[in-house]
Design a protein around this motif. Structure first.
Motif, PDB file in Angstrom:
ATOM      1  N   ARG A  35       0.773  -1.270   0.097  1.00 48.30           N
ATOM      2  CA  ARG A  35      -0.007   0.092  -0.114  1.00 48.30           C
ATOM      3  C   ARG A  35       0.990   1.287  -0.111  1.00 48.30           C
ATOM      4  NH1 ARG A  35      -5.548   0.995  -0.984  1.00 48.30           N
ATOM      5  NH2 ARG A  35      -6.396  -1.246  -0.969  1.00 48.30           N
ATOM      6  N   PHE A  36       1.881   1.200   0.867  1.00 47.05           N
ATOM      7  CA  PHE A  36       2.673   2.401   0.989  1.00 47.05           C
ATOM      8  C   PHE A  36       3.415   2.659  -0.221  1.00 47.05           C
ATOM      9  CE2 PHE A  36       2.713   1.627   5.767  1.00 47.05           C
ATOM     10  CZ  PHE A  36       2.008   2.835   5.897  1.00 47.05           C
ATOM     11  N   ALA A  37       3.887   1.578  -0.903  1.00 49.58           N
ATOM     12  CA  ALA A  37       4.618   1.711  -2.076  1.00 49.58           C
ATOM     13  C   ALA A  37       4.047   2.433  -3.412  1.00 49.58           C
ATOM     14  CB  ALA A  37       5.424   0.370  -2.437  1.00 49.58           C
ATOM     15  N   SER A  38       2.738   1.804  -3.171  1.00 47.90           N
ATOM     16  CA  SER A  38       1.695   2.451  -4.602  1.00 47.90           C
ATOM     17  C   SER A  38       1.068   3.545  -4.453  1.00 47.90           C
ATOM     18  CB  SER A  38       0.562   1.258  -4.551  1.00 47.90           C
ATOM     19  OG  SER A  38       1.043  -0.232  -5.091  1.00 47.90           O
ATOM     20  N   HIS A  39       0.773   3.942  -2.959  1.00 46.08           N
ATOM     21  CA  HIS A  39      -0.197   5.105  -2.574  1.00 46.08           C
ATOM     22  C   HIS A  39       0.532   6.107  -1.783  1.00 46.08           C
ATOM     23  CE1 HIS A  39      -3.379   3.103  -4.566  1.00 46.08           C
ATOM     24  NE2 HIS A  39      -3.284   1.866  -3.920  1.00 46.08           N
TER      25      HIS A  39
ATOM     26  N   GLY B 293      11.107   8.377   0.064  1.00 44.33           N
ATOM     27  CA  GLY B 293      10.705   9.898   0.424  1.00 44.33           C
ATOM     28  C   GLY B 293       9.264   9.431   1.356  1.00 44.33           C
ATOM     29  N   ASP B 294       8.336   9.453   0.670  1.00 41.48           N
ATOM     30  CA  ASP B 294       6.972   9.326   1.219  1.00 41.48           C
ATOM     31  C   ASP B 294       6.538   8.018   1.274  1.00 41.48           C
ATOM     32  OD1 ASP B 294       4.417  10.741  -1.041  1.00 41.48           O
ATOM     33  OD2 ASP B 294       6.143   9.430  -1.476  1.00 41.48           O
ATOM     34  N   GLY B 295       7.279   6.826   0.512  1.00 44.19           N
ATOM     35  CA  GLY B 295       6.815   5.740   0.388  1.00 44.19           C
ATOM     36  C   GLY B 295       6.734   5.326  -0.981  1.00 44.19           C
TER      37      GLY B 295
ATOM     38  N   PHE C 102      19.862  -6.254  -3.458  1.00 41.92           N
ATOM     39  CA  PHE C 102      18.624  -6.165  -2.484  1.00 41.92           C
ATOM     40  C   PHE C 102      17.607  -5.427  -2.939  1.00 41.92           C
ATOM     41  CE2 PHE C 102      16.761  -4.014   1.194  1.00 41.92           C
ATOM     42  CZ  PHE C 102      16.813  -5.043   2.250  1.00 41.92           C
ATOM     43  N   ALA C 103      17.705  -4.160  -3.476  1.00 39.26           N
ATOM     44  CA  ALA C 103      16.585  -3.405  -4.133  1.00 39.26           C
ATOM     45  C   ALA C 103      15.685  -4.127  -5.158  1.00 39.26           C
ATOM     46  CB  ALA C 103      17.145  -2.049  -4.611  1.00 39.26           C
ATOM     47  N   GLU C 104      16.407  -4.627  -6.007  1.00 39.18           N
ATOM     48  CA  GLU C 104      15.840  -5.593  -7.013  1.00 39.18           C
ATOM     49  C   GLU C 104      14.896  -6.768  -6.457  1.00 39.18           C
ATOM     50  OE1 GLU C 104      18.217  -5.903 -11.010  1.00 39.18           O
ATOM     51  OE2 GLU C 104      19.186  -6.663  -9.450  1.00 39.18           O
ATOM     52  N   GLU C 105      15.315  -7.448  -5.270  1.00 36.67           N
ATOM     53  CA  GLU C 105      14.629  -8.646  -4.861  1.00 36.67           C
ATOM     54  C   GLU C 105      13.290  -8.124  -4.120  1.00 36.67           C
ATOM     55  OE1 GLU C 105      16.959 -10.893  -2.567  1.00 36.67           O
ATOM     56  OE2 GLU C 105      18.586 -11.080  -4.039  1.00 36.67           O
ATOM     57  N   ILE C 106      13.309  -6.869  -3.233  1.00 36.70           N
ATOM     58  CA  ILE C 106      12.102  -6.456  -2.572  1.00 36.70           C
ATOM     59  C   ILE C 106      12.075  -4.761  -3.177  1.00 36.70           C
ATOM     60  CG2 ILE C 106      12.238  -8.049  -0.621  1.00 36.70           C
ATOM     61  CD1 ILE C 106      13.774  -5.969   1.033  1.00 36.70           C
ATOM     62  N   PRO C 107      11.595  -4.762  -4.259  1.00 35.86           N
ATOM     63  CA  PRO C 107      11.331  -3.183  -4.650  1.00 35.86           C
ATOM     64  C   PRO C 107      10.574  -2.212  -3.949  1.00 35.86           C
ATOM     65  CG  PRO C 107      10.645  -4.662  -6.265  1.00 35.86           C
ATOM     66  CD  PRO C 107      11.291  -5.719  -5.462  1.00 35.86           C
ATOM     67  N   ALA C 108       9.236  -2.898  -3.622  1.00 41.91           N
ATOM     68  CA  ALA C 108       8.451  -2.182  -2.905  1.00 41.91           C
ATOM     69  C   ALA C 108       8.718  -1.750  -1.322  1.00 41.91           C
ATOM     70  CB  ALA C 108       7.093  -3.191  -2.659  1.00 41.91           C
ATOM     71  N   GLN C 109       9.550  -2.721  -0.824  1.00 43.36           N
ATOM     72  CA  GLN C 109       9.785  -2.609   0.483  1.00 43.36           C
ATOM     73  C   GLN C 109      11.127  -1.516   0.527  1.00 43.36           C
ATOM     74  OE1 GLN C 109      10.315  -6.290   2.580  1.00 43.36           O
ATOM     75  NE2 GLN C 109      11.527  -5.427   4.328  1.00 43.36           N
TER      76      GLN C 109
ATOM     77  N   GLU D  93       0.591   9.109   2.992  1.00 48.43           N
ATOM     78  CA  GLU D  93      -0.981   9.717   3.121  1.00 48.43           C
ATOM     79  C   GLU D  93      -1.992   9.187   2.327  1.00 48.43           C
ATOM     80  OE1 GLU D  93      -1.788  12.309   5.398  1.00 48.43           O
ATOM     81  OE2 GLU D  93       0.094  12.148   6.298  1.00 48.43           O
ATOM     82  N   GLY D  94      -1.820   8.424   1.601  1.00 52.65           N
ATOM     83  CA  GLY D  94      -2.594   7.616   0.759  1.00 52.65           C
ATOM     84  C   GLY D  94      -3.264   6.294   1.136  1.00 52.65           C
ATOM     85  N   VAL D  95      -2.968   6.099   2.437  1.00 52.92           N
ATOM     86  CA  VAL D  95      -3.286   4.828   3.004  1.00 52.92           C
ATOM     87  C   VAL D  95      -3.693   4.925   4.289  1.00 52.92           C
ATOM     88  CG1 VAL D  95      -1.986   2.517   3.900  1.00 52.92           C
ATOM     89  CG2 VAL D  95      -0.989   3.839   1.621  1.00 52.92           C
TER      90      VAL D  95
END
Length: 235
Positions: free
Chosen positions: A45-49, A135-137, A121-128, A52-54
């Motif tokens: 949710r945080f990665a997508s929105h 910045g804001d998720g 590491f970033a490639e394996e868990i991009p959303a996290q 503040e959008g969650v």
């Protein structure tokens, strides 16, 4: 979007922690598994929105639990955001530590191992990764920042401060050995590089076609202060 808050007397009682098995008997859910589902749902949710959008209702719904169950594990969405960030930092530090070469390896090899570990590491868990450092998720260098539960700083800034310590220590060691330009301030250099690295990786994770993986790694290696300052000292 405002955070939905319920008072303690509105929260479901202990009986709602149970689900029904096929035989009709109440089956208690594993609290650790429920917490993991909540953190996973919050990450997406945080990665997508963005932060503040969650709200907590959405996180609970995505995790397949009631909002009362959410509040048994987390006080509010800030606390679950903090859980995502801290888990990411710990996992990243472990990855970097595992990638370290034996003492005596060249500075170039040490930096390459470090950069490859972070990019992988970033490639394996991009959303996290984006939630922890974006910045804001959300990813993107121009993303609007929100207040973070970590040290009262905006998300990304506190994480940068937390994750620069090892780099600063290593730069100080190399400087003491005469490898780096003495004009370099290890703390400033580490903070500048880690902040830039994380921002660029979030930008890249939005659309990996913006640059090849190899180009990302080679560019970050060249820009690493241990390499750039050493080259400056030589020239």
């Amino acid at each position: 979007m405002s955070e939905h808050v319920i008072t303690p007397d509105q929260r479901p009682g202990p009986q709602n922690k149970r689900t029904r098995s096929r035989g009709g008997k109440a089956k208690r859910q594993d609290p650790a598994e429920v917490r993991r589902r909540l953190v996973t749902a919050a990450t997406q949710r945080f990665a997508s929105h963005g932060f503040e959008g969650v709200n907590s209702n959405q996180i609970a719904r995505d995790a397949g639990v009631g909002v009362g169950t959410f509040y048994r594990h987390f006080q509010d969405k800030r606390e679950v955001h903090q859980a995502v960030v801290l888990e990411t930092l710990e996992a990243l530090q472990n990855r970097v530590a595992q990638s370290a070469r034996a003492p005596g390896a060249s500075v170039q090899d040490q930096v390459r191992d470090l950069v490859e570990a972070v990019v992988g590491f970033a490639e394996e868990i991009p959303a996290q990764f984006r939630v922890a450092f974006g910045g804001d998720g959300t990813a993107g260098l121009g993303a609007r920042t929100q207040r973070s539960p970590l040290s009262g700083a905006t998300p990304g800034r506190a994480q940068v401060a937390y994750s620069t310590r090892a780099t600063a220590r290593r730069l100080a060691e190399l400087q003491a050995q005469g490898v780096l330009d003495p004009r370099l301030d290890p703390g400033v250099a580490a903070r500048a590089f880690v902040g830039m690295q994380n921002s660029v990786l979030c930008w890249w994770l939005e659309d990996p076609t913006r640059a090849t993986r190899e180009a990302m790694i080679e560019t970050l290696i060249v820009l690493h202060p241990a390499i750039a300052a050493a080259n400056s000292k030589v020239t």
